[in-house]
Design an enzyme around this catalytic site. Sequence first.
Site, PDB file in Angstrom:
ATOM      1  N   HIS A  51      -5.879 -46.607 -10.677  1.00 51.58           N
ATOM      2  CA  HIS A  51      -4.389 -46.930 -11.459  1.00 51.58           C
ATOM      3  C   HIS A  51      -4.021 -48.432 -10.553  1.00 51.58           C
ATOM      4  CE1 HIS A  51      -0.426 -46.535 -12.976  1.00 51.58           C
ATOM      5  NE2 HIS A  51      -0.955 -45.930 -13.644  1.00 51.58           N
TER       6      HIS A  51
ATOM      7  N   LYS B  16       4.485 -35.960 -15.437  1.00 47.42           N
ATOM      8  CA  LYS B  16       3.456 -35.649 -16.149  1.00 47.42           C
ATOM      9  C   LYS B  16       3.006 -34.284 -16.260  1.00 47.42           C
ATOM     10  CE  LYS B  16       1.658 -40.066 -15.086  1.00 47.42           C
ATOM     11  NZ  LYS B  16       1.623 -41.308 -16.018  1.00 47.42           N
TER      12      LYS B  16
ATOM     13  N   CYS C 240      -2.860 -50.059 -16.324  1.00 48.33           N
ATOM     14  CA  CYS C 240      -2.976 -49.956 -15.472  1.00 48.33           C
ATOM     15  C   CYS C 240      -4.720 -50.089 -14.787  1.00 48.33           C
ATOM     16  CB  CYS C 240      -1.569 -49.400 -14.265  1.00 48.33           C
ATOM     17  SG  CYS C 240      -0.412 -49.497 -14.155  1.00 48.33           S
TER      18      CYS C 240
HETATM   19  N1  PLP Z   1      -1.906 -42.189 -10.656  1.00 46.58           N
HETATM   20  C1  PLP Z   1      -2.531 -42.603 -12.412  1.00 46.58           C
HETATM   21  C2  PLP Z   1      -4.247 -41.788 -12.323  1.00 46.58           C
HETATM   22  C3  PLP Z   1      -1.563 -42.318 -13.484  1.00 46.58           C
HETATM   23  O1  PLP Z   1      -2.094 -42.473 -14.577  1.00 46.58           O
HETATM   24  C4  PLP Z   1      -0.475 -43.559 -13.518  1.00 46.58           C
HETATM   25  C5  PLP Z   1       1.135 -43.493 -14.480  1.00 46.58           C
HETATM   26  O2  PLP Z   1      -0.005 -43.335 -15.530  1.00 46.58           O
HETATM   27  C6  PLP Z   1      -0.054 -43.290 -12.074  1.00 46.58           C
HETATM   28  C7  PLP Z   1      -0.588 -43.079 -10.624  1.00 46.58           C
HETATM   29  C8  PLP Z   1       1.400 -44.259 -11.638  1.00 46.58           C
HETATM   30  O3  PLP Z   1       2.574 -42.611 -11.999  1.00 46.58           O
HETATM   31  P1  PLP Z   1       3.967 -42.936 -11.883  1.00 46.58           P
HETATM   32  O4  PLP Z   1       4.196 -44.091 -13.046  1.00 46.58           O
HETATM   33  O5  PLP Z   1       4.768 -42.019 -11.802  1.00 46.58           O
HETATM   34  O6  PLP Z   1       4.030 -43.286 -10.656  1.00 46.58           O
END
Ligand code: PLP
Length: 409
Positions: A122, A228, A366
């Site tokens: 991500h 999440k 993302c």
């Molecule tokens: N990493 C992964 C694998 C994710 O799916 C996400 C969010 O979808 C994030 C990081 C980022 O999370 P946050 O937006 O809650 O900081």
Amino acid sequence: MLNWDSVRADFPVLNQQVNGEPLVYLDNAATVQKPRIVIQSLVDYYERDNSNVHRGLHALSMRATNGYEGARTRVAKFINAADPAEIIFTRGTTESINLVAHSWSKAHLKPGDVILTTEIEHHSNLVPWQQAAKASGATLKYVPVLGENAEGGLDLDALDELLTPEVKLFAFTHISNTLGSINPINEFCRRARAVGAITVIDAAQSIGHVPLDVRELDCDFLAFSGHKMCGPTGIGVLYGKQELLDKLAPDETGGGMVVTVDYEGATWKPSPERFEAGTPNIADAIGLAAACDYLDSLDRAAIAKHDHELGQLAYEKLSTIPGIRILGPAKDRCGVVSFAFADVHAHDVVTFADEDGLALRGGHHCNQPLMRKLGLTSTTRASFYIYNTAEEIDVLVASLSRIQKFFGG
Ligand code: PLP
């Protein structure tokens, strides 16, 4: 045996219609819904205890402090951290990873060093390392993904060549938010340790779904988001081994994290206060602790089985739709299924599915570099959680078939 119908009844938001159809919420990889007990914990805090934490000597401040610090202890237990001081509250996964990428990288990286990550990360676990590499002169390398639909997961053979003594930090996701693949994080940690690299695990997609034990993993840092895992938005966690945190400079400075200040400078408190400058997110930390209670009351191994079975079933049923391209492995997948049609844009799929009461997500999730590598600009993603059912997968399949027909497929 868990009664999944009664689990679903714990989530008030699910009891509604969208566009005249029962809501089918399949956007859980973006954020999951909140059970009543978590919502109530926020109401209780604001109605009874709201005050600022730490230096207050009155009853409400002490209650707020106990709630906030109690939440830290609860989260430590949730991931089996050795000490609550290893739990730093942040805004979420993104902020947690940035904290390591700024503070740790500034102190430890130099030209010639290597940061290793993977091609499936991500942006939150990719861009901060690009920035850290630029700032330090270190080189950023990627473990490649295998197969035209990334069905082979990460190339573990390439890891033999990539994990050299020059690698100072290995950052990887546990579960891919696009592919639904599950990385062998125990093995990654073991192999990183063997070359002296520290490990950073992005647990955003796993924390609410599978049991996690940081001591068993022996990872150095682990990041996740409350929203999440049935908790509120705006709260997350960076777990770090105490000996590493104690040597780390703060990324942000200000009130609450200092021991003494004079006009010339300041000295820092130990972790976790050192990394939590300013008034923290008290209510949402308390809500996060309620989410830990809730998930543990359900049995996290049973949650993992439920979500993975739904993901597998969805993969199999969607595979029968002509012309669909599904990403990620055919087996051993989690509750995330991402797919594309040659002639229908993902945004159209999501918009039309909304007419049938479905909440899906369309876009690059993302994962822009991964999308580009797979020759895609976007996919549609269906992602499952504890309140979803096999019948909802049938609603998804019927809706997708309708959309395909509409677009002449
Ligand atoms: N990493 C992964 C694998 C994710 O799916 C996400 C969010 O979808 C994030 C990081 C980022 O999370 P946050 O937006 O809650 O900081």
